[in-house]
Design an enzyme around this catalytic site. Structure first.
Site, mmCIF file in Angstrom:
data_model
loop_
_atom_site.group_PDB
_atom_site.id
_atom_site.type_symbol
_atom_site.label_atom_id
_atom_site.label_comp_id
_atom_site.label_asym_id
_atom_site.label_seq_id
_atom_site.Cartn_x
_atom_site.Cartn_y
_atom_site.Cartn_z
ATOM 1 N N CYS A 20 3.738 3.385 9.134
ATOM 2 C CA CYS A 20 4.014 4.660 8.468
ATOM 3 C C CYS A 20 4.884 5.536 9.369
ATOM 4 O O CYS A 20 4.543 5.790 10.525
ATOM 5 C CB CYS A 20 2.718 5.383 8.124
ATOM 6 S SG CYS A 20 3.005 6.946 7.245
ATOM 7 N N GLY B 215 10.877 -3.967 2.307
ATOM 8 C CA GLY B 215 12.004 -3.054 2.471
ATOM 9 C C GLY B 215 13.230 -3.496 1.704
ATOM 10 O O GLY B 215 13.699 -4.612 1.862
ATOM 11 N N PRO C 201 0.852 -1.196 0.000
ATOM 12 C CA PRO C 201 0.000 0.000 0.000
ATOM 13 C C PRO C 201 0.880 1.236 0.000
ATOM 14 O O PRO C 201 1.806 1.352 0.804
ATOM 15 C CB PRO C 201 -0.789 -0.132 1.311
ATOM 16 C CG PRO C 201 0.062 -0.997 2.186
ATOM 17 C CD PRO C 201 0.789 -1.931 1.272
ATOM 18 N N GLN D 147 -6.030 -1.175 3.254
ATOM 19 C CA GLN D 147 -5.261 -0.807 4.437
ATOM 20 C C GLN D 147 -5.844 0.432 5.107
ATOM 21 O O GLN D 147 -6.080 1.444 4.447
ATOM 22 C CB GLN D 147 -3.793 -0.540 4.111
ATOM 23 C CG GLN D 147 -2.972 -0.399 5.401
ATOM 24 C CD GLN D 147 -1.542 0.026 5.176
ATOM 25 O OE1 GLN D 147 -1.276 1.195 4.915
ATOM 26 N NE2 GLN D 147 -0.618 -0.905 5.308
ATOM 27 N N LYS E 124 0.818 -4.437 9.130
ATOM 28 C CA LYS E 124 2.112 -4.056 8.548
ATOM 29 C C LYS E 124 2.795 -3.101 9.512
ATOM 30 O O LYS E 124 2.216 -2.076 9.892
ATOM 31 C CB LYS E 124 1.929 -3.396 7.186
ATOM 32 C CG LYS E 124 3.234 -3.048 6.473
ATOM 33 C CD LYS E 124 2.940 -2.521 5.061
ATOM 34 C CE LYS E 124 4.232 -2.281 4.278
ATOM 35 N NZ LYS E 124 4.984 -1.119 4.780
#
Length: 241
Positions: free
Chosen positions: A101, A202, A17, A71, A140
């Site tokens: 985030c 990542g 997302p 999400q 996440k």
């Protein structure tokens, strides 16, 4: 194996997302290029319960892009529960909670990676949302707030205990943002303490990175973010290796 609800995919490739990126058009493009599961942009829980039109548009999904995850993010429990219920009406395969985030205006208000500062509250939030909806809930997150407070092993166990169906790890801390190298070594350590699928995120920018991620970490899936923006063919190319 990425086993979440009715989804059962070996070495699954997921489109992350991303705000202002993963709209319907981009999701469908990545799906056509062999992404296994795609996710919407971040959906703000407060905006959703206030019927903000821009926020509501982010919930729109199409059958062509399934399986798809919606999400949601927010720092307050009740709006997150209500937002999950609203998202469920769109019938996605997954509702994902954004606990990663790093942007200051989000994390410093207790949403996104800000949840890492209070693992007990994060567990309560996940558990409450799991109980409120009938479809799988995933999370996440990151490995910790900063290098001195890496708490992902505790967080992972709490998330599993809360009933989450899978866990995606961006292998950097909140304070790193997108800088520095992600530490993939946390993935096998996390897999030792939980039984739910663990997804690596990542530092994945090429098909070779995808191959190496699976080989080095035994992750159940790899989630691709910026690598897909720059090169959406990454999904198809990774499938060919």
């Amino acid at each position: 194996m990425f086993s979440v609800g009715k989804i059962n995919i070996d070495k699954a490739l997921l489109l992350a997302p991303m705000e202002d990126v993963t709209d319907i058009a981009f999701r469908r493009l990545c799906k056509e290029l062999s992404a296994d599961v795609v996710y919407t942009e971040f959906v703000n829980s407060d905006g959703l319960i206030r019927s903000n039109k821009k926020t509501e548009r982010k919930l729109e999904i199409t059958d062509a892009e399934r399986p798809v995850g919606i999400q949601i993010y927010g720092g307050n429990l009740e709006p997150m529960i209500e937002a999950a219920k609203i998202a469920e009406f769109k019938n996605p395969e997954i509702i994902d909670i954004n606990a990663g985030c790093w942007v200051k205006k989000i994390a410093n208000r207790g949403a996104g990676a800000g949840l890492l500062k209070d693992p007990c509250y994060m567990q309560t939030m996940v558990e409450s949302i799991v109980k409120a909806v009938q479809i799988p809930v995933t999370v996440k997150t990151r490995i910790g707030w900063d290098v001195d407070s890496i708490n992902i092993l505790e967080v992972a166990k709490r998330i599993e205990d809360a009933g989450a169906a899978a866990l995606t790890i961006h292998c950097r801390t909140k304070t790193q943002g997108h800088s520095g190298e992600p530490d993939w070594s946390w993935i096998p350590r996390i897999k030792e303490v939980v039984k739910i699928p663990v997804v690596l995120n990542g530092g994945v920018f090429s098909a070779e990175d995808v191959k190496r991620a699976f080989e080095e970490t035994n992750a159940d899936a790899v989630m691709i973010a910026r690598g897909a923006i720059e090169h959406p063919w990454i999904f198809r190319e990774a499938k060919l290796l």
